[in-house]
Design a protein around this motif. Structure first.
Motif, PDB file in Angstrom:
ATOM      1  N   ILE A 343     -26.221  72.370  66.052  1.00  0.00           N
ATOM      2  CA  ILE A 343     -25.172  71.174  66.734  1.00  0.00           C
ATOM      3  C   ILE A 343     -23.917  71.603  66.698  1.00  0.00           C
ATOM      4  O   ILE A 343     -23.404  72.043  65.632  1.00  0.00           O
ATOM      5  CB  ILE A 343     -25.559  70.035  65.882  1.00  0.00           C
ATOM      6  N   ARG A 345     -20.923  70.789  65.801  1.00  0.00           N
ATOM      7  CA  ARG A 345     -20.240  69.709  65.096  1.00  0.00           C
ATOM      8  C   ARG A 345     -18.832  69.661  65.066  1.00  0.00           C
ATOM      9  O   ARG A 345     -18.118  70.884  65.199  1.00  0.00           O
ATOM     10  CB  ARG A 345     -20.574  70.064  63.521  1.00  0.00           C
ATOM     11  N   MET A 398     -31.771  63.004  68.374  1.00  0.00           N
ATOM     12  CA  MET A 398     -31.701  63.875  69.269  1.00  0.00           C
ATOM     13  C   MET A 398     -33.233  63.899  69.974  1.00  0.00           C
ATOM     14  O   MET A 398     -34.231  63.668  69.497  1.00  0.00           O
ATOM     15  CB  MET A 398     -31.890  65.441  68.246  1.00  0.00           C
ATOM     16  N   ILE A 421     -26.618  69.574  74.578  1.00  0.00           N
ATOM     17  CA  ILE A 421     -26.359  70.738  74.018  1.00  0.00           C
ATOM     18  C   ILE A 421     -27.186  71.922  73.888  1.00  0.00           C
ATOM     19  O   ILE A 421     -26.546  72.947  73.390  1.00  0.00           O
ATOM     20  CB  ILE A 421     -26.246  70.365  72.374  1.00  0.00           C
ATOM     21  N   LEU A 448     -28.044  64.718  72.374  1.00  0.00           N
ATOM     22  CA  LEU A 448     -27.752  63.740  71.244  1.00  0.00           C
ATOM     23  C   LEU A 448     -27.201  62.455  71.820  1.00  0.00           C
ATOM     24  O   LEU A 448     -26.480  62.400  72.951  1.00  0.00           O
ATOM     25  CB  LEU A 448     -26.577  64.328  70.378  1.00  0.00           C
TER      26      LEU A 448
END
Length: 483
Positions: A343, A345, A398, A421, A448
């Motif tokens: 992910i 972040r 997700m 993503i 996401l």
């Protein structure tokens, strides 16, 4: 599908501190139906697969020819079959697409052919000048005849009269060419009835997690899959014979850890020899699953063992390769998830910034299909039997989209941005935000979604005849209910 992206003022909203209700609670069914009504206004006016064919024509009305053969015969096309027909010389065929994807009908050795007909559409095919005899009728769309779409047409002596189809040129008819005028009040009532039925109970649930059968002394985790025919209820009352792994559609989901040693034993209880390809999983050559190059076919009654690679995260799927044109659309496709998708972040994607400390509340595999006996569906079910999803305000979820069908599907979740993503299990260097995401056959996308606002939010394919027909809503529609 054009729709209001916010709830109407009178839409009941679940209170944040309300305990989680039953997934089949009657009150939620009402709330969902009310929310779905909001999008009907913009779409009822859109022409979708007009199927109101005059019943007198469908039943052979209009006078018969000699020898008992009717002047008009109905031919039904589905995936992948055509009904035989007998008609009097000089008559016509009432050709109907009762399947889920485009078909046409041609008479071999002649120039007689219909237009490409979408799901639910029909067309009159006059046979003027066609001599008495036996002919082959077939679908001319590539691959469809090979899949079984051919039948026999018998033209009998007797000179049956041609029954003319409505021309549609008279503006007062309110109809389309070749179709009866529509009853718009009945259409609206059917639409509301179909929406009020959501979520509907059906037998069977796909995508269930496959548990290992055993663990060998060297730590190898062994899973068992059986290829078999089985009944599958796609929507209430519509039970089809599906080709399956372990009797479910989609097939059981494999959730593996990076570094696991994995074997999958596949037993073939089908009447057809085939294999299993591990799509998007970086297997070595001997485990790729493409007979006769990497292995022999798995004959009926035989078992074959695959080793599945787990050296990196993956969003893959498994399905037959031999006869895949028939077996995939009819149910034989399954999800493989290896490890966790990385992910990004702290990165800003569109208008959203992904938190550094993000926690994923749910991981949802969404398998799209559009053909075969399963037809337009999400995870093996057609609306109103599709599964609603539930979440809490502020949750991050997700979603893994898988397209195992034959058409592209633009997937749209009302209200919330989809932060893309990864594609095909490969992390994107530059994630992007999408309101509607095109997912082509064979592709997988990982997105996401931040559930920022409570409500009942519709989630669907945005090709309108994949979600609606003149008898109401169906196919690739569900909802996310956020408390």
């Amino acid at each position: 599908m054009a729709a209001m992206e916010t709830s109407p003022p009178d839409l009941p909203q679940p209170a944040p501190d309300t305990p989680e209700p039953s997934r089949r609670d009657g009150a939620f069914a009402i709330a969902i139906a009310v929310a779905l009504v909001a999008m009907v206004g913009a779409v009822v006016a859109v022409g979708l697969g007009w199927r109101a064919v005059d019943e007198s024509r469908a039943s052979g009305g209009g006078g018969g020819g000699g020898g008992g053969a009717p002047a008009t015969a109905t031919v039904s096309m589905t995936e992948f079959a055509i009904t035989p027909a007998e008609v009097a010389a000089g008559g016509q065929l009432d050709v109907r697409n009762d399947g889920a994807i485009e078909h046409n009908l041609a008479v071999e050795g002649t120039e007689l052919i219909t237009a490409d007909l979408g799901a639910g559409e029909s067309e009159a095919l006059p046979l003027d000048g066609l001599a008495p005899g036996t002919y082959t009728i077939y679908c001319e769309i590539p691959g469809h005849r090979d899949a079984g779409m051919e039948a026999t047409l018998t033209v009998s002596e007797g000179g049956g009269s041609t029954v003319a189809a409505p021309s549609g040129d008279d503006d007062s008819s309110g109809g389309h060419a070749g179709h009866s005028p529509m009853d718009y009040e009945a259409m609206t009532a059917a639409m509301m009835d179909s929406m009020s039925a959501f979520p509907a109970e059906t037998e069977g649930k796909g995508n269930q997690l496959l548990e290992p059968t055993e663990v060998l002394d060297d730590g190898t985790i062994v899973y068992d899959l059986t290829m078999e025919l089985g009944d599958w209820e796609v929507e209430p009352g519509k039970v089809v014979q599906a080709w399956t792994f372990n009797g479910m559609v989609p097939s059981p989901m494999l959730k593996l850890n990076v570094g696991d040693k994995v074997q999958v034993r596949v037993k073939n209880d089908l009447p057809l020899a085939t294999d299993v390809h591990w799509h998007g999983i970086p297997n070595d050559f001997k485990n790729d699953g493409v007979a006769p190059y990497t292995q022999d076919l798995i004959e009926p009654g035989e078992t074959y063992t695959y080793e599945v690679a787990t050296h990196r995260p993956a969003v893959g799927m498994y399905h037959p390769h031999a006869h895949g044109h028939m077996l995939l659309p009819n149910g034989m496709f399954g999800v493989v998830l290896v490890g966790d998708m990385p992910i990004p972040r702290g990165q800003t994607v569109g208008w959203e910034t992904i938190p550094e400390d993000i926690e994923i509340a749910q991981e949802i595999p969404m398998v799209l299909n559009d053909s075969g006996v399963i037809g337009y569906s999400l995870n093996g079910k057609s609306f109103p039997a599709t599964e609603p999803y539930f979440g809490e305000t502020g949750d991050w979820v997700m979603i893994h989209y898988y397209n195992e069908g034959n058409q592209i599907h633009p997937m749209h979740l009302h209200r919330f941005d989809q932060l893309v993503i990864a594609k095909d299990g490969l992390p994107l260097q530059h994630p992007f935000a999408a309101d509607t995401l095109n997912v082509a056959p064979g592709e997988r996308y990982t997105v996401l979604v931040n559930l920022t606002e409570p409500g009942t939010w519709v989630w669907h394919c945005h090709i309108l005849n994949h979600v609606e027909r003149d008898t109401g809503m169906f196919g690739m529609v569900t909802a996310f209910i956020v408390e």
